[in-house]
Design an enzyme around this catalytic site. Structure first.
Site, PDB file in Angstrom:
ATOM      1  N   ARG A 113      21.646  27.552  64.707  1.00  0.00           N
ATOM      2  CA  ARG A 113      20.555  28.158  65.504  1.00  0.00           C
ATOM      3  C   ARG A 113      20.278  27.419  66.810  1.00  0.00           C
ATOM      4  O   ARG A 113      19.166  27.444  67.336  1.00  0.00           O
ATOM      5  CB  ARG A 113      19.275  28.289  64.683  1.00  0.00           C
ATOM      6  N   ASN A 241      24.904  41.028  90.320  1.00  0.00           N
ATOM      7  CA  ASN A 241      26.010  41.833  89.803  1.00  0.00           C
ATOM      8  C   ASN A 241      26.704  42.655  90.876  1.00  0.00           C
ATOM      9  O   ASN A 241      27.575  43.467  90.557  1.00  0.00           O
ATOM     10  CB  ASN A 241      25.485  42.794  88.734  1.00  0.00           C
TER      11      ASN A 241
END
Ligand SMILES: NC(=O)c1ccc[n+]([C@@H]2O[C@H](COP(=O)([O-])OP(=O)(O)OC[C@H]3O[C@@H](n4cnc5c(N)ncnc54)[C@H](O)[C@@H]3O)[C@@H](O)[C@H]2O)c1
Ligand SMILES: [Zn+2]
Length: 355
Positions: A113, A241
């Site tokens: 985790r 992007n």
């Protein structure tokens, strides 16, 4: 430019250190503070491995490239770490380019985790882009970076002395992300690049450091405003992007073999600049200026696949899209970008036939 520069970001809980010839020392400092340190090293990097003699440091070497950003790559590295007794107090250091950093970051964010992790990017591309912002992940057969997490490294060390062994092709690949940053956010940076690109590609130290610093600051601007990419305006992280909606589709179509990341997004940036022009956002003069800069330094500007319907199927899989519409990050001027929502896929196909 100072030899040591630290950018501390409290909001993101990360810091970026720009310092030459510092890798061994950096790792040594980390190893003194931690019980167990796993260094994941790109096999092409030539650095002094003196630090590896310390008992609590274990080095795994990986031959990297896009083929490691897979389920298999994820499994191999996770298994290796678990087999070698990684525990919650272990830290992971990625020393390599963007592919290695993306994989190691993803493993570190999910193993037990979440393990503390550090990044030492060793390609120009990873120094100006992928090591900043905490995105990491792997590809699937459906497209690029479709599985991943947002997970900030504790520290990033940018050391330009490792770039000397990089091929011209890889230097240009990194340059593509630098010019992207200028195109979306900073007109004067673009003008400065027009004057200095030759020196930059020849790894002139002061030019390189300035370009890296500028790029990092532009990327941080978006990451700070929109770490999880939830905004849909011109401050959205999605602006980074630009060139990637089409660039990722090209990479995925050619199964990451024909072009490297920078080459694919160069083609993507020119196509998306042409779409910006077609939609009346970007002037023809500015479009010509961008194309001539790309051509002058032999960055890729086109590929036949853009006219093929098959590319639309790939584009639609981009993470920014929903249903049958395509969301683009476009530019309306050199140095200014906008989030362009909802272009229908048949419209995108038609535009691509006409540009
Ligand atoms: N996470 C992000 O925010 C983000 C942003 C941009 C790009 N990316 C990803 O980054 C990846 C591309 O990264 P990249 O261009 O660094 O590719 P890469 O990691 O494949 O490195 C390119 C080549 O250079 C070699 N190499 C690395 N360092 C070297 C050195 N110092 N000397 C000589 N050779 C060296 C590598 O072994 C590899 O062959 C893509 O997968 C892209 O999707 C991620
Ligand atoms: Zn990119």
């Amino acid at each position: 430019m100072k030899t040591k520069l630290v950018i501390n970001n409290k909001k993101l809980k990360t810091s970026i250190l720009i310092k030459k010839n510092y890798i061994s020392k950096f790792i040594e400092v980390i190893s003194k503070k931690n019980e167990r340190v796993f260094c994941i090293l790109d096999s092409k990097i030539k650095i002094d491995l003196e630090f590896s003699k310390q008992k609590n440091i274990k080095i795994f070497t990986i031959q990297s490239g896009e083929n490691i950003k897979t389920f298999n790559g994820y499994k191999n590295l996770s298994d290796k770490l678990i087999k070698n007794n990684a525990n919650r107090k272990s830290v992971v250091i990625a020393i390599g380019g963007g592919t290695l950093g993306d994989l190691v970051g993803f493993v570190a964010s999910t193993l037990l985790r979440g393990l503390e992790f550090y990044l030492i990017p060793t390609t120009l591309l990873s120094q100006v882009d992928s090591s900043i912002g905490g995105k990491n992940g792997i590809n699937t057969i459906y497209g690029k970076n479709l599985i991943g997490t947002f997970y900030q490294p504790k520290k990033v060390l940018i050391d330009i002395s490792v770039l000397n062994t990089l091929s011209k092709k890889e230097i240009k690949s990194g340059y593509a992300e630098i010019i992207k940053h200028a195109l979306i956010k900073d007109y004067s940076f673009f003008c400065w690049l027009e004057e200095n690109t030759n020196k930059l590609l020849n790894l002139d130290k002061s030019i390189l450091e300035k370009a890296i610093y500028k790029s990092i600051m532009i990327k941080l601007f978006y990451v700070k405003n929109d770490e999880k990419e939830s905004l849909i305006n011109s401050k959205s992280r999605a602006m980074l992007n630009f060139g990637h909606t089409i660039g990722h589709a090209i990479e995925s179509h050619y199964k990451y073999k024909k072009f490297n990341h920078g080459e694919a997004i160069s083609i993507g940036m020119i196509a998306e600049a042409k779409i910006s022009n077609y939609l009346g956002l970007l002037s023809s003069n500015e479009l010509r200026r961008i194309i001539s800069h790309f051509k002058k330094y032999r960055l890729k500007v086109n590929d036949n696949i853009l006219k093929n319907k098959i590319i639309i199927k790939k584009i639609i899989k981009d993470k920014k899209n929903f249903q049958n519409t395509i969301n683009f990050s476009l530019i309306d001027k050199i140095g200014s970008s906008i989030f362009y929502k909802k272009l229908d896929k048949s419209k995108v196909y038609n535009i691509l036939q006409n540009i």
